[in-house]
Design a protein around this motif. Sequence first.
Motif, PDB file in Angstrom:
ATOM      1  N   VAL A 102      -2.015  -2.134   2.824  1.00 57.09           N
ATOM      2  CA  VAL A 102      -2.513  -1.339   1.689  1.00 57.09           C
ATOM      3  C   VAL A 102      -3.956  -0.927   1.949  1.00 57.09           C
ATOM      4  O   VAL A 102      -4.328   0.230   1.754  1.00 57.09           O
ATOM      5  CB  VAL A 102      -2.383  -2.118   0.360  1.00 57.09           C
ATOM      6  CG1 VAL A 102      -3.132  -1.436  -0.764  1.00 57.09           C
ATOM      7  CG2 VAL A 102      -0.912  -2.293  -0.011  1.00 57.09           C
ATOM      8  N   SER A 103      -4.771  -1.854   2.418  1.00 54.66           N
ATOM      9  CA  SER A 103      -6.175  -1.563   2.693  1.00 54.66           C
ATOM     10  C   SER A 103      -6.332  -0.450   3.728  1.00 54.66           C
ATOM     11  O   SER A 103      -7.162   0.451   3.577  1.00 54.66           O
ATOM     12  CB  SER A 103      -6.878  -2.834   3.171  1.00 54.66           C
ATOM     13  OG  SER A 103      -8.221  -2.581   3.474  1.00 54.66           O
ATOM     14  N   GLU A 104      -5.513  -0.494   4.757  1.00 52.38           N
ATOM     15  CA  GLU A 104      -5.602   0.512   5.820  1.00 52.38           C
ATOM     16  C   GLU A 104      -5.014   1.863   5.412  1.00 52.38           C
ATOM     17  O   GLU A 104      -5.330   2.885   6.023  1.00 52.38           O
ATOM     18  CB  GLU A 104      -4.891   0.007   7.075  1.00 52.38           C
ATOM     19  CG  GLU A 104      -5.614  -1.150   7.730  1.00 52.38           C
ATOM     20  CD  GLU A 104      -4.793  -1.840   8.813  1.00 52.38           C
ATOM     21  OE1 GLU A 104      -3.679  -1.357   9.130  1.00 52.38           O
ATOM     22  OE2 GLU A 104      -5.258  -2.873   9.322  1.00 52.38           O
ATOM     23  N   ARG A 106      -4.953   2.946   2.004  1.00 53.77           N
ATOM     24  CA  ARG A 106      -5.326   3.229   0.610  1.00 53.77           C
ATOM     25  C   ARG A 106      -5.656   4.688   0.376  1.00 53.77           C
ATOM     26  O   ARG A 106      -5.497   5.188  -0.732  1.00 53.77           O
ATOM     27  CB  ARG A 106      -6.469   2.322   0.166  1.00 53.77           C
ATOM     28  CG  ARG A 106      -7.720   2.453   0.987  1.00 53.77           C
ATOM     29  CD  ARG A 106      -8.704   1.353   0.657  1.00 53.77           C
ATOM     30  NE  ARG A 106      -9.849   1.453   1.544  1.00 53.77           N
ATOM     31  CZ  ARG A 106     -10.995   0.898   1.313  1.00 53.77           C
ATOM     32  NH1 ARG A 106     -11.172   0.187   0.212  1.00 53.77           N
ATOM     33  NH2 ARG A 106     -11.975   1.031   2.161  1.00 53.77           N
ATOM     34  N   HIS A 107      -6.087   5.383   1.408  1.00 54.13           N
ATOM     35  CA  HIS A 107      -6.391   6.803   1.253  1.00 54.13           C
ATOM     36  C   HIS A 107      -5.127   7.623   0.994  1.00 54.13           C
ATOM     37  O   HIS A 107      -5.205   8.739   0.506  1.00 54.13           O
ATOM     38  CB  HIS A 107      -7.126   7.330   2.494  1.00 54.13           C
ATOM     39  CG  HIS A 107      -6.334   7.224   3.754  1.00 54.13           C
ATOM     40  ND1 HIS A 107      -6.144   6.012   4.402  1.00 54.13           N
ATOM     41  CD2 HIS A 107      -5.666   8.156   4.472  1.00 54.13           C
ATOM     42  CE1 HIS A 107      -5.394   6.222   5.477  1.00 54.13           C
ATOM     43  NE2 HIS A 107      -5.085   7.508   5.543  1.00 54.13           N
ATOM     44  N   MET A 108      -3.959   7.064   1.276  1.00 59.61           N
ATOM     45  CA  MET A 108      -2.694   7.771   1.075  1.00 59.61           C
ATOM     46  C   MET A 108      -1.994   7.350  -0.219  1.00 59.61           C
ATOM     47  O   MET A 108      -0.981   7.926  -0.592  1.00 59.61           O
ATOM     48  CB  MET A 108      -1.757   7.502   2.268  1.00 59.61           C
ATOM     49  CG  MET A 108      -2.321   8.002   3.561  1.00 59.61           C
ATOM     50  SD  MET A 108      -1.468   7.509   5.086  1.00 59.61           S
ATOM     51  CE  MET A 108       0.113   6.936   4.616  1.00 59.61           C
ATOM     52  N   LEU A 109      -2.523   6.365  -0.915  1.00 67.60           N
ATOM     53  CA  LEU A 109      -1.901   5.839  -2.122  1.00 67.60           C
ATOM     54  C   LEU A 109      -2.384   6.617  -3.350  1.00 67.60           C
ATOM     55  O   LEU A 109      -3.401   7.309  -3.291  1.00 67.60           O
ATOM     56  CB  LEU A 109      -2.223   4.353  -2.253  1.00 67.60           C
ATOM     57  CG  LEU A 109      -1.691   3.491  -1.112  1.00 67.60           C
ATOM     58  CD1 LEU A 109      -2.216   2.070  -1.222  1.00 67.60           C
ATOM     59  CD2 LEU A 109      -0.173   3.490  -1.102  1.00 67.60           C
ATOM     60  N   PRO A 110      -1.653   6.507  -4.477  1.00 72.52           N
ATOM     61  CA  PRO A 110      -2.074   7.227  -5.687  1.00 72.52           C
ATOM     62  C   PRO A 110      -3.526   6.922  -6.046  1.00 72.52           C
ATOM     63  O   PRO A 110      -3.934   5.765  -6.086  1.00 72.52           O
ATOM     64  CB  PRO A 110      -1.123   6.694  -6.758  1.00 72.52           C
ATOM     65  CG  PRO A 110       0.085   6.243  -5.995  1.00 72.52           C
ATOM     66  CD  PRO A 110      -0.446   5.729  -4.674  1.00 72.52           C
ATOM     67  N   GLY A 111      -4.276   7.961  -6.264  1.00 72.14           N
ATOM     68  CA  GLY A 111      -5.693   7.813  -6.607  1.00 72.14           C
ATOM     69  C   GLY A 111      -6.601   7.763  -5.396  1.00 72.14           C
ATOM     70  O   GLY A 111      -7.806   7.880  -5.518  1.00 72.14           O
ATOM     71  N   GLY A 112      -6.036   7.574  -4.210  1.00 68.69           N
ATOM     72  CA  GLY A 112      -6.831   7.504  -2.987  1.00 68.69           C
ATOM     73  C   GLY A 112      -7.323   8.870  -2.560  1.00 68.69           C
ATOM     74  O   GLY A 112      -6.757   9.902  -2.919  1.00 68.69           O
ATOM     75  N   THR A 113      -8.384   8.879  -1.803  1.00 73.34           N
ATOM     76  CA  THR A 113      -8.947  10.110  -1.254  1.00 73.34           C
ATOM     77  C   THR A 113      -9.204   9.888   0.233  1.00 73.34           C
ATOM     78  O   THR A 113      -9.249   8.745   0.692  1.00 73.34           O
ATOM     79  CB  THR A 113     -10.280  10.479  -1.941  1.00 73.34           C
ATOM     80  OG1 THR A 113     -11.239   9.455  -1.653  1.00 73.34           O
ATOM     81  CG2 THR A 113     -10.116  10.633  -3.439  1.00 73.34           C
ATOM     82  N   PRO A 114      -9.401  10.965   1.010  1.00 71.83           N
ATOM     83  CA  PRO A 114      -9.699  10.778   2.435  1.00 71.83           C
ATOM     84  C   PRO A 114     -10.899   9.874   2.683  1.00 71.83           C
ATOM     85  O   PRO A 114     -10.941   9.143   3.660  1.00 71.83           O
ATOM     86  CB  PRO A 114      -9.950  12.202   2.923  1.00 71.83           C
ATOM     87  CG  PRO A 114      -9.145  13.060   2.008  1.00 71.83           C
ATOM     88  CD  PRO A 114      -9.236  12.372   0.661  1.00 71.83           C
TER      89      PRO A 114
END
Length: 126
Positions: A102-104, A106-114
């Motif tokens: 998840v940590s790696e 997180r940019h692809m998860l809901p609410g994540g950004t690049p």
Amino acid sequence: MTTPTFVYDGDCAFCTSCAQFIERRIPTRARLVPWQFADLGALGLTTDQCEEAVQWVGDRRASGPDAFALLLRDAGRMWRVAGATLGWGPVRLVAWPIYRWVSEHRHMLPGGTPACSLPQAQRDRM
């Protein structure tokens, strides 16, 4: 007893969304603070530790899913059961790889950004 502190990455939209969920739904005594605004020295933490995982600083110290387990135990009632389960040996063995994934990602998860996928040194230059 001092107030425990749960430290997360405030530059990550996914992490911030999770922290807001915790503040709204989980009745912990912990103070939730982005590491970028925390006195890391007073908490005994380093930037590297905070970039690596969320941190729990209280009577005990923990990071990653172990920090979440302590936060849930602190919240009492049904949350305490969830925290004890998350801290149980066999579950911990599974929780850490999931936390790292998840940590790696997180940019692809809901609410994540690049920006969530960049190390702090690179974010500072943005």
